[in-house]
Design an enzyme around this catalytic site. Structure first.
Site, PDB file in Angstrom:
ATOM      1  N   THR A  20       0.848  -1.196   0.000  1.00  0.00           N
ATOM      2  CA  THR A  20       0.000   0.000   0.000  1.00  0.00           C
ATOM      3  C   THR A  20       0.881   1.242   0.000  1.00  0.00           C
ATOM      4  OG1 THR A  20      -0.192   0.135   2.423  1.00  0.00           O
ATOM      5  CG2 THR A  20      -1.814  -1.238   1.252  1.00  0.00           C
ATOM      6  N   GLY A  21       0.368   2.310  -0.585  1.00  0.00           N
ATOM      7  CA  GLY A  21       1.141   3.541  -0.664  1.00  0.00           C
ATOM      8  C   GLY A  21       2.338   3.432  -1.586  1.00  0.00           C
ATOM      9  N   ALA A  22       2.201   2.634  -2.650  1.00  0.00           N
ATOM     10  CA  ALA A  22       3.343   2.360  -3.527  1.00  0.00           C
ATOM     11  C   ALA A  22       3.534   3.393  -4.618  1.00  0.00           C
ATOM     12  CB  ALA A  22       3.180   0.971  -4.163  1.00  0.00           C
ATOM     13  N   GLY A  25       7.221   8.125  -2.536  1.00  0.00           N
ATOM     14  CA  GLY A  25       7.988   8.003  -1.308  1.00  0.00           C
ATOM     15  C   GLY A  25       8.559   6.622  -1.064  1.00  0.00           C
ATOM     16  N   TYR A 175      -2.449  10.802  15.351  1.00  0.00           N
ATOM     17  CA  TYR A 175      -1.521  10.065  14.484  1.00  0.00           C
ATOM     18  C   TYR A 175      -0.809   8.970  15.275  1.00  0.00           C
ATOM     19  CZ  TYR A 175       2.440   9.022  11.446  1.00  0.00           C
ATOM     20  OH  TYR A 175       3.376   8.371  10.671  1.00  0.00           O
TER      21      TYR A 175
END
Length: 315
Positions: A20-22, A25, A175
């Site tokens: 995920t988040g590929a 960054g 967070y």
């Protein structure tokens, strides 16, 4: 030092991985390294065009990369369910899942499509639902799940009386709570897998500090400009002082997810001063992550909130 460290990644040919988040960054670095090692990399993306650009960038260095773009919005449980349905329809086992995506400290309280505080719902619950959606494929692949926590998880706590930050919204506390919850869930997943003989290994990683987009301008989340913190981090990273780079920050998760020596129930992170940068290594669990009873509570609440029911085991 930070620019020369690296790790060896074993041959991953024939392995299906999900990151995920590929699309930018650390996630992009992780996806590229997995592809270079021969893995098929499923890239769940919220923004299809951004995902296409990320895939094209990977193919500039790994022309033969096996990349699969799929739509996924971790802030929507319906989207996670649809992603899982598509993956199960493929009928292919998942060998590695890296729960890497996240967002950090929107200045005002926002909510997911399902009404949860945005950081709790995206960083934590979205990944819980993803594990549930991929569970049969992870079992079939005897998969390893690596969940990306944060140095923010070394302090703070989950406010059980105000999980949605409705009484008081403090962006940093919310967070930290989301990352503590994800870490506790990841550790509980490993315990329950061992007890239930699920064949899944689950561990944690944290990237230290590096100039990623977490603190950059995010107009969609109410942050109109880069924070002063990310500007400082960029300078320090460029000078090679104290903090890492996206390339070095990706290494703990890669070590945790791929090394034959990495084990479940552990955490990996940078080994330099303050654990902010440096070569990746196993590290002691942060204090908020050590309470097994708290982890079981996170598991039960997360199942209820996400609507995901994982198999029960005798404890």
């Amino acid at each position: 030092m930070a620019r020369t460290i690296d790790i060896d990644i074993p041959d991953l040919s024939g392995r299906r991985t999900v990151v995920t988040g590929a699309s930018d960054g650390m996630g992009l670095v992780i996806a590229e390294r997995l592809a270079r090692a021969g893995a098929e990399v499923v890239m769940p993306v919220r923004d299809r065009a951004k995902g296409e650009r990320a895939a094209a960038r990977i193919r500039t260095t790994v022309p033969e990369a096996g990349l699969v773009l799929r739509e996924l919005d971790l802030a929507s449980l319906d989207s996670v369910a649809a992603f899982g349905e598509g993956m199960r329809a493929d009928g292919e086992p998942v060998h590695i899942l890296i729960n890497n995506a996240g967002l950090m400290t929107p200045p005002e309280r926002r909510t997911t499509a399902d009404g949860f505080e945005l950081q709790w719902g995206t960083n934590h619950l979205g990944h819980v639902a993803l594990v549930g959606a991929l569970f049969p494929l992870l079992r079939e692949g005897r998969g390893r799940v690596t969940s990306q926590v944060s140095v923010a998880a070394r302090s703070g706590a989950i406010d059980w009386d105000d999980l949605g930050s409705e009484r008081r919204y403090d962006a940093q506390r919310a967070y930290s709570a989301s990352k503590i919850a994800l870490g506790l869930f990841g550790l509980e997943l490993d315990r329950r897998s061992a007890a239930g003989d699920w064949g899944i290994t689950s561990n944690l990683a944290h990237p230290g500090v590096a100039p990623t987009n977490l603190l950059a301008a995010q107009p969609g989340y109410g942050r109109a400009a880069d924070t002063g913190a990310v500007r400082l981090i960029r300078r320090l990273s460029a000078w090679g002082i104290l903090v890492g780079t996206p390339e070095t920050a990706a290494l703990p998760a890669l070590l945790a997810a791929t090394s034959p020596d990495a084990v479940g129930g552990t955490m990996y992170g940078p080994s330099g001063p303050g654990h902010l940068s440096g070569a990746p290594a196993e590290q002691p669990l942060y204090r908020p992550l050590r309470d097994a009873a708290e982890a079981a509570r996170v598991w039960e609440v997360s199942e209820r909130q996400s609507g995901v029911a994982l198999p029960s085991v005798r404890r």
